[in-house]
Design an enzyme around this catalytic site. Structure first.
Site, mmCIF file in Angstrom:
data_model
loop_
_atom_site.group_PDB
_atom_site.id
_atom_site.type_symbol
_atom_site.label_atom_id
_atom_site.label_comp_id
_atom_site.label_asym_id
_atom_site.label_seq_id
_atom_site.Cartn_x
_atom_site.Cartn_y
_atom_site.Cartn_z
ATOM 1 N N ARG A 118 47.774 30.016 43.542
ATOM 2 C CA ARG A 118 48.364 31.438 42.693
ATOM 3 C C ARG A 118 49.226 30.725 41.750
ATOM 4 O O ARG A 118 50.400 30.061 42.276
ATOM 5 C CB ARG A 118 48.988 32.424 43.833
ATOM 6 N N HIS A 145 42.068 38.014 39.647
ATOM 7 C CA HIS A 145 42.508 38.098 41.146
ATOM 8 C C HIS A 145 41.157 38.433 41.944
ATOM 9 O O HIS A 145 40.939 39.477 42.356
ATOM 10 C CB HIS A 145 43.296 38.952 41.374
ATOM 11 N N GLN A 148 41.052 39.532 45.665
ATOM 12 C CA GLN A 148 41.459 40.974 45.627
ATOM 13 C C GLN A 148 40.082 41.972 45.669
ATOM 14 O O GLN A 148 39.877 42.956 46.272
ATOM 15 C CB GLN A 148 42.616 41.410 44.824
ATOM 16 N N ASP A 240 47.556 49.925 40.059
ATOM 17 C CA ASP A 240 48.367 48.550 40.340
ATOM 18 C C ASP A 240 49.441 48.901 39.550
ATOM 19 O O ASP A 240 49.883 49.766 39.108
ATOM 20 C CB ASP A 240 47.627 47.360 39.895
ATOM 21 N N CYS A 280 46.192 47.488 45.342
ATOM 22 C CA CYS A 280 46.061 45.893 46.016
ATOM 23 C C CYS A 280 47.266 45.757 46.714
ATOM 24 O O CYS A 280 47.466 44.932 47.663
ATOM 25 C CB CYS A 280 45.994 44.790 44.876
ATOM 26 N N ARG A 308 41.473 41.624 53.076
ATOM 27 C CA ARG A 308 41.543 40.423 52.442
ATOM 28 C C ARG A 308 41.434 39.154 53.660
ATOM 29 O O ARG A 308 40.701 38.098 53.186
ATOM 30 C CB ARG A 308 43.114 40.312 51.986
HETATM 31 N N1 CP Z 1 47.457 41.883 47.124
HETATM 32 C C1 CP Z 1 48.025 40.909 46.989
HETATM 33 O O1 CP Z 1 47.559 39.796 46.411
HETATM 34 O O2 CP Z 1 49.061 40.836 47.835
HETATM 35 P P1 CP Z 1 50.053 39.435 47.879
HETATM 36 O O3 CP Z 1 50.618 39.352 46.444
HETATM 37 O O4 CP Z 1 51.276 40.005 48.751
HETATM 38 O O5 CP Z 1 49.570 38.402 47.944
HETATM 39 N N1 NVA Z 2 48.919 42.836 38.965
HETATM 40 C C1 NVA Z 2 49.727 42.196 40.267
HETATM 41 C C2 NVA Z 2 49.026 42.174 41.479
HETATM 42 C C3 NVA Z 2 49.668 41.820 42.629
HETATM 43 C C4 NVA Z 2 49.048 41.396 43.694
HETATM 44 C C5 NVA Z 2 50.556 41.110 39.813
HETATM 45 O O1 NVA Z 2 49.798 40.048 39.127
HETATM 46 O O2 NVA Z 2 51.796 40.933 40.047
#
Ligand code: CP
Ligand code: NVA
Length: 321
Positions: A118, A145, A148, A240, A280, A308
Site C-alpha cells: 500500500r 484499490h 476493495q 467514500d 469501503c 475482504r
Molecule cells: N477499506 C480499506 O482498505 O480499509 P483500510 O484502509 O483500513 O485497510
Molecule cells: N479513498 C480512500 C480509501 C481508503 C480505504 C483513501 O485512499 O484514503
C-alpha cells in the site's frame, strides 16, 4: 452469473492468474474477475479445502499508509491458508530511498512468495512488480484499490443475487475506490453512475477504458450531473471519504467542494426499494454519509469488510497457491 457449481473447480477457473500480479482490476479479464469471486465463495464455504494452500509460503506486506482492513485481512488470510505474513515497516526498508526499488524486489523474491504493498504513487507498485519475479498485489495506491473492488462486487452479488445490469450509484470523489469500481463495472456489466463535483470526477482515461471494455449490453459507466440523478432508482449507493490518505492538506477545500454530496437519508430514499448502502471504510459520519444511512439496516459496510478476508484468501490462493 452462476457463482455456485462451475464445471471446473474454482481454483482451475483462476489458473491464468498463477504467479501474476494484481495491480488493477483492469489487468483482469471478466472470466478472471468472476473466477476470483467464485473462488472466494468456495474458500468461505469450505475453508478446510484451502487450509494448506500457502503452506511454507510467506507474504511480505508493506504499508506506507495506515490500514485496518487491508492489513488484518491479508495477515489473517495468509495464516488461515497455512502460510505466514511478514509486515515490513516502510521506514526500515526505505523503498527507493535506503535502496532502489529493484534491489528490494530482487532481495524479497529470494525469501518470500509474494508482496502486498500500500503506497501513494501507483507507478511505484508498477516498478516493484516489474522488478520482482513473485506476485505483487496492490493494497491501495492513489490510483486504485483493486482488492476493495473485488470484495465489493462479491458483496453486491451475495446481497442482490446478480451483477449484470445492477444499478450502482457512486456519490463523491472520483478516487482510487471509484476507479476500481468503474473497471469492475465495465467487466461485469454493472450499470454505474457517478456523481462528483466539478474537478473531482474520475480521470477521463478511466472512463474511456470502461467505455472500451464494457460488456456488449448497452450499459456504460457515466458521470451524471447531480447526486439525485445518480441515486434515482439505484440498487446500490456507494460513497467514500472526501479526503483520502495523503490529501490531508486539502481537507478544508475538499469539504467545501463536496458540500451537497453527502449521502443523506433523503438522498438514499431516492434509490430503488431494497437498495443497499456501501462504503469501503473508514467513514466520516456527517461528511460523506449521514449516520442514519451508514448505521441503518440497509448498510452492508461490515459485510464488505468481512469479504475482504474471503476475497483476499481467494486472491492469495490464485496468485501464490
Ligand atoms: N477499506 C480499506 O482498505 O480499509 P483500510 O484502509 O483500513 O485497510
Ligand atoms: N479513498 C480512500 C480509501 C481508503 C480505504 C483513501 O485512499 O484514503
Amino acid at each position: 452469473m452462476p457463482m455456485t457449481s462451475t464445471a471446473a473447480p474454482p481454483r482451475d477457473a483462476c489458473a491464468t492468474l498463477r504467479g501474476r500480479d494484481l495491480l488493477s482490476i483492469r489487468d483482469l479479464t471478466r472470466e478472471e474477475l468472476v473466477g476470483l469471486m467464485t473462488l472466494a465463495v468456495d474458500v468461505r464455504r469450505e475453508p478446510s479445502r484451502y487450509a494448506g494452500a500457502l503452506r511454507g509460503k510467506t507474504l511480505a506486506t508493506i504499508f506506507e499508509k495506515p490500514s485496518l482492513r487491508t492489513r488484518v485481512s491479508f495477515h489473517v488470510a495468509a495464516h488461515q491458508l497455512g502460510g505466514h505474513a511478514l509486515d515490513l515497516a516502510p521506514q526500515e526498508i526505505g523503498l527507493g530511498v535506503r535502496e532502489p526499488i529493484a534491489d528490494v524486489a530482487r532481495t524479497l523474491e529470494r525469501m518470500v512468495s509474494g508482496i502486498m504493498i500500500r503506497t501513494f504513487a501507483h507507478d511505484l507498485v508498477v516498478q516493484l512488480a516489474a522488478a520482482a519475479t513473485i506476485p505483487v498485489v496492490n493494497g491501495l495506491t492513489d490510483f486504485s484499490h483493486p482488492c476493495q473492488a473485488l470484495a465489493d462486487y462479491l458483496t453486491m452479488l451475495e446481497v442482490k443475487g446478480r451483477l449484470k445490469g445492477l444499478r450502482l450509484a457512486f456519490v463523491g470523489d472520483g478516487n482510487n475506490v471509484a476507479n476500481s469500481l468503474i473497471f469492475g463495472a465495465a467487466l461485469l456489466g454493472v450499470d454505474m453512475r457517478i456523481a462528483a463535483p466539478t474537478g473531482y470526477e474520475p480521470a477521463p482515461g478511466v472512463l474511456a477504458w470502461a467505455r472500451r471494455h464494457q460488456t456488449a449490453n448497452g450499459i456504460a459507466c457515466r458521470v451524471v450531473r447531480s447526486p439525485e440523478e445518480a441515486v434515482d432508482g439505484a440498487d446500490v449507493v456507494y460513497t467514500d471519504t472526501w479526503v483520502s490518505m495523503g490529501q490531508e492538506a486539502e481537507a478544508e477545500e475538499r469539504r467545501r467542494a463536496f458540500a451537497g454530496y453527502q449521502v443523506t437519508e433523503a438522498l438514499f430514499d431516492l434509490a430503488a426499494p431494497g437498495a443497499i448502502f456501501m462504503h469501503c471504510l473508514p467513514a466520516r459520519r456527517g461528511e460523506e454519509v449521514a449516520a442514519g444511512v451508514i448505521d441503518s439496516p440497509q448498510s452492508v459496510v461490515f459485510q464488505q469488510a468481512e469479504n475482504r478476508l474471503h476475497s483476499e484468501k481467494a486472491l492469495l490462493v490464485a496468485l501464490m497457491g
